[in-house]
Scaffold this motif. Structure first.
Motif, PDB file in Angstrom:
ATOM      1  N   TYR A 114     -10.615 -41.893  -4.517  1.00 59.56           N
ATOM      2  CA  TYR A 114     -11.747 -42.639  -5.061  1.00 59.56           C
ATOM      3  C   TYR A 114     -11.623 -43.003  -6.538  1.00 59.56           C
ATOM      4  CZ  TYR A 114     -16.402 -44.332  -5.989  1.00 59.56           C
ATOM      5  OH  TYR A 114     -17.452 -45.137  -6.363  1.00 59.56           O
ATOM      6  N   PRO A 115     -11.103 -42.133  -7.400  1.00 55.19           N
ATOM      7  CA  PRO A 115     -10.969 -42.563  -8.803  1.00 55.19           C
ATOM      8  C   PRO A 115     -10.179 -43.855  -8.961  1.00 55.19           C
ATOM      9  CG  PRO A 115     -10.701 -40.190  -8.658  1.00 55.19           C
ATOM     10  CD  PRO A 115     -10.755 -40.695  -7.244  1.00 55.19           C
ATOM     11  N   LYS A 116      -9.142 -44.037  -8.171  1.00 52.87           N
ATOM     12  CA  LYS A 116      -8.363 -45.274  -8.238  1.00 52.87           C
ATOM     13  C   LYS A 116      -9.183 -46.461  -7.726  1.00 52.87           C
ATOM     14  CE  LYS A 116      -3.778 -43.159  -7.783  1.00 52.87           C
ATOM     15  NZ  LYS A 116      -2.549 -43.103  -6.954  1.00 52.87           N
ATOM     16  N   VAL A 117      -9.951 -46.240  -6.649  1.00 55.68           N
ATOM     17  CA  VAL A 117     -10.798 -47.312  -6.130  1.00 55.68           C
ATOM     18  C   VAL A 117     -11.828 -47.718  -7.174  1.00 55.68           C
ATOM     19  CG1 VAL A 117     -12.510 -47.914  -4.366  1.00 55.68           C
ATOM     20  CG2 VAL A 117     -10.474 -46.599  -3.725  1.00 55.68           C
ATOM     21  N   LEU A 118     -12.474 -46.728  -7.784  1.00 53.30           N
ATOM     22  CA  LEU A 118     -13.508 -47.016  -8.764  1.00 53.30           C
ATOM     23  C   LEU A 118     -12.937 -47.735  -9.985  1.00 53.30           C
ATOM     24  CD1 LEU A 118     -16.435 -46.744  -9.674  1.00 53.30           C
ATOM     25  CD2 LEU A 118     -15.878 -44.469 -10.566  1.00 53.30           C
ATOM     26  N   GLU A 119     -11.808 -47.256 -10.471  1.00 55.48           N
ATOM     27  CA  GLU A 119     -11.175 -47.902 -11.629  1.00 55.48           C
ATOM     28  C   GLU A 119     -10.796 -49.342 -11.304  1.00 55.48           C
ATOM     29  OE1 GLU A 119      -7.309 -47.344 -14.614  1.00 55.48           O
ATOM     30  OE2 GLU A 119      -7.563 -46.040 -12.874  1.00 55.48           O
ATOM     31  N   ALA A 120     -10.215 -49.559 -10.109  1.00 58.62           N
ATOM     32  CA  ALA A 120      -9.799 -50.911  -9.729  1.00 58.62           C
ATOM     33  C   ALA A 120     -11.011 -51.811  -9.523  1.00 58.62           C
ATOM     34  CB  ALA A 120      -8.950 -50.853  -8.459  1.00 58.62           C
ATOM     35  N   ALA A 121     -12.105 -51.270  -8.981  1.00 55.02           N
ATOM     36  CA  ALA A 121     -13.315 -52.072  -8.786  1.00 55.02           C
ATOM     37  C   ALA A 121     -13.896 -52.506 -10.127  1.00 55.02           C
ATOM     38  CB  ALA A 121     -14.351 -51.270  -7.993  1.00 55.02           C
ATOM     39  N   LYS A 122     -13.947 -51.591 -11.075  1.00 58.39           N
ATOM     40  CA  LYS A 122     -14.482 -51.930 -12.393  1.00 58.39           C
ATOM     41  C   LYS A 122     -13.564 -52.914 -13.124  1.00 58.39           C
ATOM     42  CE  LYS A 122     -17.355 -47.878 -13.214  1.00 58.39           C
ATOM     43  NZ  LYS A 122     -18.573 -48.699 -13.432  1.00 58.39           N
ATOM     44  N   PHE A 178     -12.930 -67.315   2.026  1.00 59.30           N
ATOM     45  CA  PHE A 178     -12.986 -65.859   1.934  1.00 59.30           C
ATOM     46  C   PHE A 178     -13.819 -65.437   0.728  1.00 59.30           C
ATOM     47  CE2 PHE A 178      -9.627 -66.655   4.810  1.00 59.30           C
ATOM     48  CZ  PHE A 178      -9.478 -65.526   5.598  1.00 59.30           C
ATOM     49  N   ARG A 179     -14.525 -64.316   0.866  1.00 57.39           N
ATOM     50  CA  ARG A 179     -15.418 -63.812  -0.164  1.00 57.39           C
ATOM     51  C   ARG A 179     -15.184 -62.323  -0.380  1.00 57.39           C
ATOM     52  NH1 ARG A 179     -15.820 -68.517   0.040  1.00 57.39           N
ATOM     53  NH2 ARG A 179     -17.680 -69.862  -0.001  1.00 57.39           N
ATOM     54  N   ILE A 180     -15.486 -61.872  -1.592  1.00 56.30           N
ATOM     55  CA  ILE A 180     -15.547 -60.443  -1.875  1.00 56.30           C
ATOM     56  C   ILE A 180     -16.862 -60.160  -2.575  1.00 56.30           C
ATOM     57  CG2 ILE A 180     -14.228 -60.705  -4.030  1.00 56.30           C
ATOM     58  CD1 ILE A 180     -13.280 -57.769  -3.512  1.00 56.30           C
ATOM     59  N   ALA A 181     -17.525 -59.076  -2.153  1.00 52.68           N
ATOM     60  CA  ALA A 181     -18.809 -58.702  -2.730  1.00 52.68           C
ATOM     61  C   ALA A 181     -18.870 -57.199  -2.922  1.00 52.68           C
ATOM     62  CB  ALA A 181     -19.957 -59.151  -1.824  1.00 52.68           C
ATOM     63  N   PHE A 182     -19.608 -56.773  -3.936  1.00 51.40           N
ATOM     64  CA  PHE A 182     -19.984 -55.377  -4.118  1.00 51.40           C
ATOM     65  C   PHE A 182     -21.467 -55.281  -3.778  1.00 51.40           C
ATOM     66  CE2 PHE A 182     -16.736 -54.580  -7.798  1.00 51.40           C
ATOM     67  CZ  PHE A 182     -15.691 -54.728  -6.900  1.00 51.40           C
ATOM     68  N   LEU A 183     -21.796 -54.495  -2.776  1.00 56.88           N
ATOM     69  CA  LEU A 183     -23.193 -54.234  -2.456  1.00 56.88           C
ATOM     70  C   LEU A 183     -23.573 -52.941  -3.158  1.00 56.88           C
ATOM     71  CD1 LEU A 183     -23.263 -55.103   1.363  1.00 56.88           C
ATOM     72  CD2 LEU A 183     -23.353 -56.628  -0.628  1.00 56.88           C
ATOM     73  N   GLY A 184     -24.251 -53.077  -4.284  1.00 56.78           N
ATOM     74  CA  GLY A 184     -24.491 -51.948  -5.154  1.00 56.78           C
ATOM     75  C   GLY A 184     -23.428 -51.885  -6.231  1.00 56.78           C
ATOM     76  N   GLU A 185     -23.756 -51.274  -7.339  1.00 54.61           N
ATOM     77  CA  GLU A 185     -22.830 -51.144  -8.467  1.00 54.61           C
ATOM     78  C   GLU A 185     -21.861 -49.993  -8.214  1.00 54.61           C
ATOM     79  OE1 GLU A 185     -21.303 -52.295 -12.121  1.00 54.61           O
ATOM     80  OE2 GLU A 185     -23.226 -53.087 -11.423  1.00 54.61           O
ATOM     81  N   PRO A 186     -20.542 -50.230  -8.315  1.00 53.31           N
ATOM     82  CA  PRO A 186     -19.587 -49.131  -8.161  1.00 53.31           C
ATOM     83  C   PRO A 186     -19.777 -48.081  -9.257  1.00 53.31           C
ATOM     84  CG  PRO A 186     -18.487 -51.251  -7.945  1.00 53.31           C
ATOM     85  CD  PRO A 186     -19.872 -51.537  -8.445  1.00 53.31           C
ATOM     86  N   THR A 187     -20.028 -46.847  -8.847  1.00 49.59           N
ATOM     87  CA  THR A 187     -20.214 -45.738  -9.776  1.00 49.59           C
ATOM     88  C   THR A 187     -19.531 -44.503  -9.218  1.00 49.59           C
ATOM     89  OG1 THR A 187     -22.282 -45.004  -8.735  1.00 49.59           O
ATOM     90  CG2 THR A 187     -22.470 -46.638 -10.516  1.00 49.59           C
ATOM     91  N   ALA A 188     -19.491 -43.463 -10.028  1.00 53.67           N
ATOM     92  CA  ALA A 188     -18.834 -42.229  -9.606  1.00 53.67           C
ATOM     93  C   ALA A 188     -19.604 -41.517  -8.507  1.00 53.67           C
ATOM     94  CB  ALA A 188     -18.645 -41.297 -10.809  1.00 53.67           C
TER      95      ALA A 188
END
Length: 325
Positions: free
Chosen positions: A11-19, A117-127
């Motif tokens: 998850y830390p890698k996912v979160l960092e990449a999302a941000k 094609f689309r990409i969306a974040f549903l909610g803000e990525p957080t820890a």
């Protein structure tokens, strides 16, 4: 679900990449990216091209709007969140987009290809918070839900492709659904005549049972032949077929999810309709377990002259990370 040890925690890698991806976007793109994490938004995945959906279409940033730097940031995010092997996860998403680019190159129209094609974040990525990584387009839906710093659901996961056969595009050959379809064909081919009769469904279905728009409608009665009655070799083939879908998730979580499905194999059934070769319109195969649900159906020809596979991976407990209407 248990939290993975820190050394194995993806998850830390996912979160960092999302941000990092979010930070790479312009103001308008960031507005397109972020949406509330509601069931109404989470269920906006489809099989159809974006141009055909009107106001009910996918949410998110149009991938055709991404610059080279932004595309690299998106690639890092997909590689962190999805499987990293060839024909899996991030590579399969890339191939699905290329398949749609191929359709556009054959004259299907400018609505095909990356622009659909689309990409969306549903909610803000957080820890610690809850959010969903939603990415999709024609024949593709990725829906990874995270909460408390862990993956709580990797489904609904939709994969389909047209053309059905391997195709060449810009000097390379692609077959995005080849492994998935082959694992199911191998499983059905292993059944002896009596097992095939036990596995055969009484009727052909006109679509996937758990298709888009049919959420939390799992049947109460399992049909087909019990994996508990399989030989050791057939059990291995059933697990390999399940693996072909599960390995579209990051490697650590894929191993965890697959271990759960393997522990539930004795309560799992396999059923099919039509031809076990999975070549004709309406041919269908289903794996139904205490948790896992995988369906593949050969859909009617549309952009080519041959039927093409539509498939969905669902989970009876963790679809949408447990989010319900």
């Amino acid at each position: 679900m248990t939290t993975m040890p820190a050394s194995d925690d993806p998850y830390p890698k996912v979160l960092e990449a999302a941000k990092s991806f979010q930070a790479s976007l312009g103001r308008r793109q960031r507005a397109d990216l972020l949406h509330p994490h509601t069931f109404a938004n989470a269920r906006r995945w489809h099989t159809y091209p974006q141009w055909s959906l009107g106001r009910s279409g996918r949410l998110g940033v149009n991938l055709a709007s991404l610059s080279g730097v932004q595309w690299e940031a998106l690639t890092r995010l997909l590689e962190a969140a999805l499987g990293t092997g060839p024909d899996r996860g991030a590579d399969q998403v890339r191939q699905h987009i290329i398949a749609d680019e191929y359709l556009r190159s054959t004259g299907m129209g400018d609505g095909y290809g990356r622009t659909g094609f689309r990409i969306a974040f549903l909610g803000e990525p957080t820890a610690e918070g809850r959010w969903q990584l939603q990415c999709g387009g024609h024949h593709l839906a990725v829906a990874n839900t995270y909460e408390g710093g862990r993956l709580t659901g990797a489904t609904p996961s939709f994969r389909a492709v047209e053309p059905c056969r391997p195709f060449s595009y810009q000097g390379r050959t692609y077959d995005p659904m080849g492994r998935k379809r082959q694992t199911l064909r191998a499983l059905l081919a292993s059944l002896d005549p009596a097992q095939r009769r036990a596995a055969e469904l009484p009727d052909r279905l006109d679509d996937l049972l758990l298709r888009p728009g049919r959420d939390w409608t799992f049947p109460t009665r399992r049909e087909g032949i019990a994996v508990a009655d399989f030989s050791a070799g057939q059990r291995a083939l059933a697990l390999d077929a399940i693996r072909a879908w599960v390995e579209d998730v990051d490697d650590t979580n894929a191993a965890r999810i697959l271990a759960r499905y393997e522990a539930e194999l004795d309560g799992t059934t396999v059923a099919y309709a039509g031809s076990a070769r999975l070549t004709g319109t309406g041919d269908l195969v289903r794996i139904d377990g205490p948790s896992v649900w995988i369906e593949l159906r050969m859909d009617e020809p549309y952009s080519t002259t041959e039927p093409h596979p539509h498939s969905v991976w669902r989970d009876r407990h963790t679809d949408y990370g447990g989010l319900r209407p």
